[in-house]
Design a protein around this motif. Structure first.
Motif, PDB file in Angstrom:
ATOM      1  N   ASN A 163       2.015  17.647  21.162  1.00 25.35           N
ATOM      2  CA  ASN A 163       1.457  18.576  22.137  1.00 25.35           C
ATOM      3  C   ASN A 163       1.246  19.956  21.518  1.00 25.35           C
ATOM      4  OD1 ASN A 163       0.641  19.130  24.915  1.00 25.35           O
ATOM      5  ND2 ASN A 163       2.482  20.394  25.049  1.00 25.35           N
ATOM      6  N   GLY A 164       2.224  20.420  20.743  1.00 26.67           N
ATOM      7  CA  GLY A 164       2.121  21.731  20.119  1.00 26.67           C
ATOM      8  C   GLY A 164       0.987  21.839  19.127  1.00 26.67           C
ATOM      9  N   GLU A 165       0.628  20.727  18.477  1.00 28.53           N
ATOM     10  CA  GLU A 165      -0.484  20.755  17.519  1.00 28.53           C
ATOM     11  C   GLU A 165      -1.818  20.872  18.245  1.00 28.53           C
ATOM     12  OE1 GLU A 165       1.001  18.315  13.648  1.00 28.53           O
ATOM     13  OE2 GLU A 165       0.939  17.156  15.505  1.00 28.53           O
ATOM     14  N   LYS A 168      -1.979  24.465  19.288  1.00 25.84           N
ATOM     15  CA  LYS A 168      -2.336  25.306  18.134  1.00 25.84           C
ATOM     16  C   LYS A 168      -3.846  25.314  17.936  1.00 25.84           C
ATOM     17  CE  LYS A 168      -1.471  25.933  13.180  1.00 25.84           C
ATOM     18  NZ  LYS A 168      -0.714  25.442  11.990  1.00 25.84           N
ATOM     19  N   SER A 231       3.913  13.558  22.353  1.00 24.11           N
ATOM     20  CA  SER A 231       5.058  14.237  22.968  1.00 24.11           C
ATOM     21  C   SER A 231       5.348  13.673  24.362  1.00 24.11           C
ATOM     22  CB  SER A 231       4.791  15.744  23.077  1.00 24.11           C
ATOM     23  OG  SER A 231       4.530  16.299  21.803  1.00 24.11           O
TER      24      SER A 231
END
Length: 268
Positions: A163-165, A168, A231
């Motif tokens: 999820n964070g990628e 980003k 995620s």
């Protein structure tokens, strides 16, 4: 890749040619012809600087510098080929995954009927509307999250983005001229419902491939692009990323793990 660098002086006064790749010495030529060919050199994907310094018989230097960007294609376990592209410092596949095998060669079960799809609590895939001939090469396959969870969906060296990628990527687009229109920058320029097409500024080719819900019903082809992240959200759901016709941004949501969404891969 092949790149040929040639240095030539009209008066024949070159005595030495030095080539640097990313500030590291690659070659020194001390006699004509002053030609350096970059074939099969071990350069990773990404941006590289090549600097050429020519020295003449009076020990005077002249130089030139070029920037190159290397991209490549990758193959899945079925032999399908995918374009890749770089956005910021991330490398992404520019097409939805369509493999029917995990990267170790194990077949992914195909679940076509609604009842079989709803009852699947292990990795599975399908084609939109169960129509492989129409949708495989455009929409790719739809996978439930249990297939993502195996960590074997993407080709070796790549993975389903966390999820964070994805966030980003959204932040990069926002900071580089696409604030509040990040989704439009990724959408294809054709294929979206009601003229909801994007600008596809990075050749990401975000196509509206629809979804299959946890009950096995297909929907939103032409209107939604839904991609799994790796995620987990809670025990019954996982994070997903959405592009929607009529909305310019990138939306963050979630879905039951039994849902069928598209998958993109990101380089390790």
């Amino acid at each position: 890749m092949q790149l040929e660098i040639t240095a030539e002086a009209f008066d024949g006064s070159i005595t030495n040619l030095n080539i640097y790749i990313d500030n590291e010495a690659a070659e020194s030529l001390t006699s004509p012809p002053y030609i350096y060919t970059l074939i099969g050199k071990s350069l990773e994907m990404g941006d590289h600087t090549i600097k050429v310094i020519a020295t003449d018989d009076k020990s005077e230097n002249s130089f030139d510098e070029i920037q190159i960007s290397l991209s490549t294609t990758i193959k899945d376990a079925d032999g399908n080929t995918y374009r890749t592209l770089k956005i910021g410092d991330q490398w992404w596949t520019a097409e939805n995954l369509r493999t029917t095998k995990y990267n170790d060669g194990t077949p992914i079960p195909l679940k076509s009927s609604s009842s079989a799809w709803e009852a699947s609590f292990a990795g599975a895939y399908c084609w939109y509307e169960n129509d492989k001939n129409t949708y495989k090469d455009t929409y790719g396959a739809l996978y439930n999250w249990y297939a993502v969870e195996t960590e074997k969906l993407c080709p070796q060296g790549w993975h389903v983005p966390k999820n964070g990628e994805w966030l980003k990527l959204r932040n990069y687009l926002s900071a580089n001229g696409h604030k509040d229109t990040e989704g439009n920058a990724l959408k294809t320029t054709t294929g979206w419902y009601n003229d909801g097409n994007g600008t596809d500024d990075y050749s990401f080719s975000g196509i509206p491939s629809g979804y299959r819900n946890h009950k096995g019903t297909f929907g939103a082809g032409g209107a939604y692009a839904d991609w799994w992240t790796s995620s987990e959200q809670i025990s019954t759901s996982a994070w997903a990323i959405d592009l929607i016709y009529g909305q310019a941004g990138i939306l963050q949501g979630g879905g039951y793990k039994e849902c069928g969404y598209s998958v993109r891969c990101i380089k390790n």
